[in-house]
Motif scaffolding. Sequence first.
Motif, PDB file in Angstrom:
ATOM      1  N   THR A  54      60.664  50.871  -9.848  1.00 27.43           N
ATOM      2  CA  THR A  54      61.304  49.804 -10.823  1.00 27.43           C
ATOM      3  C   THR A  54      61.754  48.637 -10.028  1.00 27.43           C
ATOM      4  O   THR A  54      61.246  47.686 -10.292  1.00 27.43           O
ATOM      5  CB  THR A  54      62.647  50.204 -11.556  1.00 27.43           C
ATOM      6  N   ASN A  55      62.562  48.778  -8.941  1.00 32.46           N
ATOM      7  CA  ASN A  55      62.980  47.592  -8.065  1.00 32.46           C
ATOM      8  C   ASN A  55      61.854  47.023  -7.541  1.00 32.46           C
ATOM      9  O   ASN A  55      61.745  45.856  -7.045  1.00 32.46           O
ATOM     10  CB  ASN A  55      64.032  48.168  -7.031  1.00 32.46           C
ATOM     11  N   MET A  56      60.771  47.816  -6.968  1.00 34.28           N
ATOM     12  CA  MET A  56      59.640  47.420  -6.192  1.00 34.28           C
ATOM     13  C   MET A  56      58.685  46.339  -7.039  1.00 34.28           C
ATOM     14  O   MET A  56      58.230  45.512  -6.751  1.00 34.28           O
ATOM     15  CB  MET A  56      58.875  48.464  -5.486  1.00 34.28           C
ATOM     16  N   ASP A  57      58.503  46.862  -8.227  1.00 30.43           N
ATOM     17  CA  ASP A  57      57.713  46.292  -9.320  1.00 30.43           C
ATOM     18  C   ASP A  57      58.409  44.848  -9.872  1.00 30.43           C
ATOM     19  O   ASP A  57      57.928  43.813  -9.688  1.00 30.43           O
ATOM     20  CB  ASP A  57      57.465  46.893 -10.481  1.00 30.43           C
ATOM     21  N   THR A  58      59.930  44.945  -9.629  1.00 32.71           N
ATOM     22  CA  THR A  58      60.584  43.661 -10.120  1.00 32.71           C
ATOM     23  C   THR A  58      60.650  42.639  -9.021  1.00 32.71           C
ATOM     24  O   THR A  58      60.399  41.276  -9.128  1.00 32.71           O
ATOM     25  CB  THR A  58      62.264  44.054 -10.261  1.00 32.71           C
ATOM     26  N   ASP A  67      54.861  53.369  -1.032  1.00 34.02           N
ATOM     27  CA  ASP A  67      56.451  53.325  -1.599  1.00 34.02           C
ATOM     28  C   ASP A  67      57.389  52.211  -1.154  1.00 34.02           C
ATOM     29  O   ASP A  67      58.414  51.869  -1.996  1.00 34.02           O
ATOM     30  CB  ASP A  67      57.119  54.605  -1.566  1.00 34.02           C
ATOM     31  N   ARG A  68      57.013  51.660   0.184  1.00 36.41           N
ATOM     32  CA  ARG A  68      58.021  50.588   0.573  1.00 36.41           C
ATOM     33  C   ARG A  68      57.425  49.451   0.977  1.00 36.41           C
ATOM     34  O   ARG A  68      58.399  48.392   1.450  1.00 36.41           O
ATOM     35  CB  ARG A  68      58.725  51.352   1.971  1.00 36.41           C
ATOM     36  N   ASN A  69      56.425  49.202   0.804  1.00 36.92           N
ATOM     37  CA  ASN A  69      55.691  47.885   1.217  1.00 36.92           C
ATOM     38  C   ASN A  69      55.136  47.018   0.103  1.00 36.92           C
ATOM     39  O   ASN A  69      54.757  47.291  -0.908  1.00 36.92           O
ATOM     40  CB  ASN A  69      54.763  48.105   2.480  1.00 36.92           C
ATOM     41  N   ILE A  70      55.014  45.693   0.365  1.00 29.45           N
ATOM     42  CA  ILE A  70      54.716  44.679  -0.469  1.00 29.45           C
ATOM     43  C   ILE A  70      53.875  43.748   0.594  1.00 29.45           C
ATOM     44  O   ILE A  70      54.154  43.196   1.350  1.00 29.45           O
ATOM     45  CB  ILE A  70      55.905  43.895  -1.062  1.00 29.45           C
ATOM     46  N   ILE A  71      52.624  43.824  -0.050  1.00 33.95           N
ATOM     47  CA  ILE A  71      51.505  42.604   0.660  1.00 33.95           C
ATOM     48  C   ILE A  71      51.541  41.425  -0.191  1.00 33.95           C
ATOM     49  O   ILE A  71      51.380  41.277  -1.318  1.00 33.95           O
ATOM     50  CB  ILE A  71      50.330  43.304   0.647  1.00 33.95           C
ATOM     51  N   VAL A  72      51.670  40.244   0.825  1.00 29.43           N
ATOM     52  CA  VAL A  72      51.486  38.892  -0.064  1.00 29.43           C
ATOM     53  C   VAL A  72      50.386  38.161   0.552  1.00 29.43           C
ATOM     54  O   VAL A  72      50.529  38.078   1.855  1.00 29.43           O
ATOM     55  CB  VAL A  72      53.244  38.151   0.052  1.00 29.43           C
ATOM     56  N   ASN A  73      49.318  37.756  -0.204  1.00 28.91           N
ATOM     57  CA  ASN A  73      48.380  37.281   0.333  1.00 28.91           C
ATOM     58  C   ASN A  73      48.370  35.652  -0.163  1.00 28.91           C
ATOM     59  O   ASN A  73      48.579  35.406  -1.289  1.00 28.91           O
ATOM     60  CB  ASN A  73      46.974  37.504  -0.256  1.00 28.91           C
ATOM     61  N   ILE A  74      48.552  34.742   0.637  1.00 34.84           N
ATOM     62  CA  ILE A  74      48.801  33.350   0.663  1.00 34.84           C
ATOM     63  C   ILE A  74      47.405  32.634   0.971  1.00 34.84           C
ATOM     64  O   ILE A  74      47.244  32.493   1.975  1.00 34.84           O
ATOM     65  CB  ILE A  74      50.007  32.732   1.007  1.00 34.84           C
ATOM     66  N   PRO A  75      46.667  31.954   0.203  1.00 31.53           N
ATOM     67  CA  PRO A  75      45.706  31.152   0.426  1.00 31.53           C
ATOM     68  C   PRO A  75      45.797  29.873   1.525  1.00 31.53           C
ATOM     69  O   PRO A  75      47.093  29.587   1.313  1.00 31.53           O
ATOM     70  CB  PRO A  75      45.057  30.549  -0.874  1.00 31.53           C
TER      71      PRO A  75
END
Length: 579
Positions: A72-76, A100-108
């Motif tokens: 829930t917190n990761m999706d938020t 479970d712990r990582n978020i990938i951010v792809n910025i053009p």
Amino acid sequence: MAAPKKRRAPAGGQGRPGRSLALILIAMVALTGGMFLAHQPTPRLGIDLAGGTSITLEAKSEPGQESAINKTNMDTAVQIMERRVNGLGVSEAEVQTQGDRNIIVNIPKGTNSAQAREQVGTTAKLYFRPVLTVAQGTPTPEPSASSSGKPTPSGSPSAPTADKGKSSAKPNASATTQGRAVTGALKADSTPTPKASTTPKADATPTASAADEAAAAELQKKFAALDCSSKASRAEAARGAKPTDTVVACSSEGDAKYVLGPSEVSGTEVDNAKAGFDQQRGMWIVNMEFTKQGSKQFQTITKKLSAQQSPQNQFAIALDGEVVSAPQVNTTLSGSAEISGSFTQQSAEDLANVLSYGALPLSFKEQSVTTVTAALGGEQLQAGLIAGAIGLALVVIYLVAYYRGLAIIALLSLLVSGILTYTLMSLLGPAIGFALNLPAVCGAIVAIGITADSFIVYFERVRDEIREGRTLRPAVERAWPRARRTILVSDFVSFLAAAVLFVVTVGKVQGFAFTLGLTTLLDVVVVFLFTKPVMTLMARTKFFASGHPWSGLDPKRLGAKPPLRRSRRVNAPTDPKEA
């Protein structure tokens, strides 16, 4: 004598096809002109085509709160990060969880990519804290203890320099020069005069224990030694700060340092914040609104602060332990407030973005930053364009071989559809942040078949009418209502599929769905405003009307029946001999 019957206007605009053609021509010229006026002659490209930056963030929890790292917190966090990046105008940014712990951010790749990376990496919670003390960001001499047992500085702090509307004011500014806040507004960014109190209030109780006095002395020592010009020192000051603690902090520009009281309002209570230009005062401002609970908390604290002297009447907006802005409170505020000051457009938009999307349920650590090249995407794009060109060539060959002269109408319609699609994609880049990625290119290629299918439906309806024995001009008009219904139903189904796909999917698949839906709508526009009127005009030419063998409408080749004729009633003879 019977009155003559009123002649009905020909169906489908047979009499005035020029109006429809003029309308679509004006639209094409306007879109093309707007594309160049917006300095966007080509569509924006997504990260898979233009390259960019990929950031991997690892979620961190406070000691004893490991359970906070959940789905829930990761999706938020993903949703808030995506809004923060898009709030900067960065198009086609991708934010998604990995494990479970990582978020990938792809910025053009783009002008705002570096700024977006900075704000994505700034992922701690946002707090509104009262200002207790403020001074210039450089270290100050060691304080000496007063007779009351409370630490006091050995000298008055000097006022920090201006920082583009964040926490700036002139030294020795009086209430008159600072101006008065209007009702429901925060007067932005006032710093204390040299006469202002600089004693940090670590404890508000009348009598302090020895432990409290020791903590206050330690806090004052830390405040005096803090050097905000050093990034390492600023990071150390922000580390481990809890909402309930009295803390020291630096401004985001590093030119001022603060002692801040416990948090009074959390950033999660900000419902909305927007930057705007005040025409009357000729300045950029930030308007923010709070939730119901946040409004009550904000009203309580601003009532207290408005009764204080500078700097104790300032309200620090702290993100990641750094003061983004420290506006002065001159009146009690509640549900909404306005921050005004020496903002530029960029600084006002940045502050509004932080206020709107600054509160995350978790803190994150930047694990890795990699540069994504467009080489692989460029190769795939080239392969996709080659496949699209081959498909288009096969469609053209089929149209020319089967429909002959009618293929001219189909090719002109495809050209018009291509121009409209290209100009709209270019304009939608700066307008809504649309970026062309590989799936979007696939959607445009699929649209060629959808558009060609509409032409074929209409052509076959016309040919059916000719087979029934009608000449071309009435055949064109009689075929249109039946073809129109079929085209609308077919395009509606395609658009509905694209809309459902856009809603239920995320990421690049949405680019495919968006392009498919856009080209489907344009297909309706082109068929109604271009294909049908051009067909009406072509029916008036000798080449098509006479059924030339290369027109694609030769009655003999189509197996037409003899021309339809109206039956005539034979009148009864009047001569008795003839009877």
